[in-house]
Design an enzyme around this catalytic site. Structure first.
Site, PDB file in Angstrom:
ATOM      1  N   LYS A 210       0.846  -1.187   0.000  1.00 17.37           N
ATOM      2  CA  LYS A 210       0.000   0.000   0.000  1.00 17.37           C
ATOM      3  C   LYS A 210       0.888   1.247   0.000  1.00 17.37           C
ATOM      4  O   LYS A 210       1.506   1.582  -1.014  1.00 17.37           O
ATOM      5  CB  LYS A 210      -0.946  -0.034   1.189  1.00 17.37           C
ATOM      6  CG  LYS A 210      -1.884  -1.242   1.210  1.00 17.37           C
ATOM      7  CD  LYS A 210      -2.806  -1.213   2.412  1.00 17.37           C
ATOM      8  CE  LYS A 210      -3.596  -2.495   2.575  1.00 17.37           C
ATOM      9  NZ  LYS A 210      -4.557  -2.739   1.479  1.00 17.37           N
ATOM     10  N   ARG A 356     -13.937   5.164  -2.038  1.00 14.20           N
ATOM     11  CA  ARG A 356     -12.828   5.400  -1.116  1.00 14.20           C
ATOM     12  C   ARG A 356     -11.646   6.003  -1.872  1.00 14.20           C
ATOM     13  O   ARG A 356     -11.317   5.571  -2.974  1.00 14.20           O
ATOM     14  CB  ARG A 356     -12.422   4.080  -0.463  1.00 14.20           C
ATOM     15  CG  ARG A 356     -11.400   4.204   0.644  1.00 14.20           C
ATOM     16  CD  ARG A 356     -11.095   2.847   1.252  1.00 14.20           C
ATOM     17  NE  ARG A 356     -10.361   1.993   0.323  1.00 14.20           N
ATOM     18  CZ  ARG A 356      -9.675   0.908   0.687  1.00 14.20           C
ATOM     19  NH1 ARG A 356      -9.652   0.537   1.961  1.00 14.20           N
ATOM     20  NH2 ARG A 356      -9.030   0.180  -0.196  1.00 14.20           N
TER      21      ARG A 356
END
Length: 397
Positions: A210, A356
């Site tokens: 990430k 998101r």
């Protein structure tokens, strides 16, 4: 002060794309291709099996672990890399439970990533003996910590809403009740100024694909507080976690310290890419990243609420109470996100109704935010999301 112009140049961002999904998969570091090619040809190709020693493959898990340690406030020698996050959760939780054998409750919350809960469910079922996974709402965690709880298993940043747990306060509350803490930093490592030492965390785990930009399937990490390192029992007692793996003893004997949390052969190719990605962090201050992330996310929220009245903020409004991501709710959130992606603004969808967006200052600026707001407003105003193709869910959402 961090030079974000320089860090942006270190990533490959396709032309015409505003990438707001680094909270799910970071983009490709520009230097990764050349470094990986060199590893494949000069190390694997030319050195063959000798590379375990001559190219340092065998020590990669600790070497790269020390680089990650700096980003989560851990001391050198307390973090090791390898395997997947699910495996690291299993290792940490199983070791933590053995510290409090008289207790039977693992406390987590409904904002935890489901994979962590699945691992806990499977582990507790295999242990038997009346173990229970207690899941409460995120805001109820502190009140649920008491002397019956063995371990808290919490993700610092809620993957859906970005809601941020106070690691230091909850860890102190847990320790006061004799509870062991396991923290999942998947959505905070590289996004926040995490400090597991100052928070006195017992165990911490996290992924690196990430905010740390290690690439799809990049190896996970595990941190064990120094006070626990020589007594934490690795339930997955793998070859590389043995005290003397090349003695080929038939009985397992755990290595000292964090090395015992190694399991199998390290993923050398993946660790090589991650090592390149971590080079970018050498001249980056996490305090600067956090400040810029708040600036960008606040700009985004203000822009969306002014231009997109059909969306409802699904994240905490106070930036100090959320991580580096923002969610908005819409009854057709999946289709809205597909329409956005088709126009070059990449975020993601989280069930049941959230679009998101992640804010990663290493490669995002204010112009990107304004562009994303304008495209989102167009998608909603013109109902560009309302086509059959955008309602058909792909395997990965």
């Amino acid at each position: 002060m961090t030079d974000f112009t320089k860090t942006r140049a270190a990533f490959h961002i396709p032309d015409g794309v505003v990438y707001l999904d680094g909270n799910s998969l970071g983009p490709l570091p520009v230097a990764a291709g050349e470094r990986l090619a060199r590893m494949l040809t000069r190390e694997w190709g030319d050195q063959l099996i000798r590379g375990w020693n001559t190219a340092g493959w065998y020590v990669q898990p600790r070497k790269v672990g020390d680089r990650v340690a700096r980003l989560i406030g851990a001391a050198p020698g307390t973090v090791v890399m390898g395997d997947t996050l699910s495996i690291k959760v299993y290792q940490a939780l199983s070791a933590a439970l053995e510290f409090v054998p008289e207790r039977r409750i693992v406390l987590s919350d409904s904002g935890n990533f489901p994979s962590d809960l699945y691992i806990a469910q499977g582990l507790l079922a295999s242990l038997g003996r009346g173990y229970e996974l207690k899941v409460v709402k995120p805001e109820e965690v502190e009140g649920a910590i008491d002397e019956r709880v063995a371990v808290t298993l919490l993700t610092e940043v809620d993957y859906r809403t970005g809601r941020l747990h106070d690691m230091k306060r909850l860890t102190a509350k847990a320790h006061a009740a004799g509870v062991v803490t396991v923290w999942d930093l998947a959505h905070s490592a590289g996004a926040l100024a995490v400090n597991v030492t100052d928070a006195d965390a017992d165990f911490a785990v996290g992924c690196t694909y990430k905010y740390l930009n290690g690439g799809p399937g990049a190896p996970a990490f595990i941190y064990v507080a120094p006070r626990h390192a020589d007594r934490a029992r690795p339930s997955l007692s793998g070859w590389m976690g043995h005290d003397a793996p090349f003695a080929f003893d038939l009985d397992y004997r755990p290595a000292p310290g964090i090395e015992r949390m190694r399991v199998g052969t390290p993923p050398v190719i993946a660790l090589t890419v991650l090592d390149v990605a971590l080079d970018i962090w050498e001249n980056v201050a996490l305090s600067d990243v956090r400040a810029q992330s708040i600036l960008l996310s606040e700009r985004f929220i203000a822009g969306v609420e002014a231009a997109c009245p059909g969306l409802e903020l699904g994240s905490p409004r106070d930036p100090a109470a959320r991580g580096s991501q923002v969610s908005f709710r819409h009854p057709h959130a999946y289709a809205v996100m597909q329409a956005l992606i088709a126009k070059g603004v990449i975020g993601d969808f989280r069930a049941p109704d959230s679009v998101r967006f992640g804010f990663t200052p290493l490669y995002l600026g204010e112009a990107d935010i304004d562009n994303a707001v304008a495209v989102l407003a167009e998608v909603l105003d013109k109902r560009l999301w309302d086509t059959p193709d955008y309602h058909h869910k792909a395997a990965v959402t």
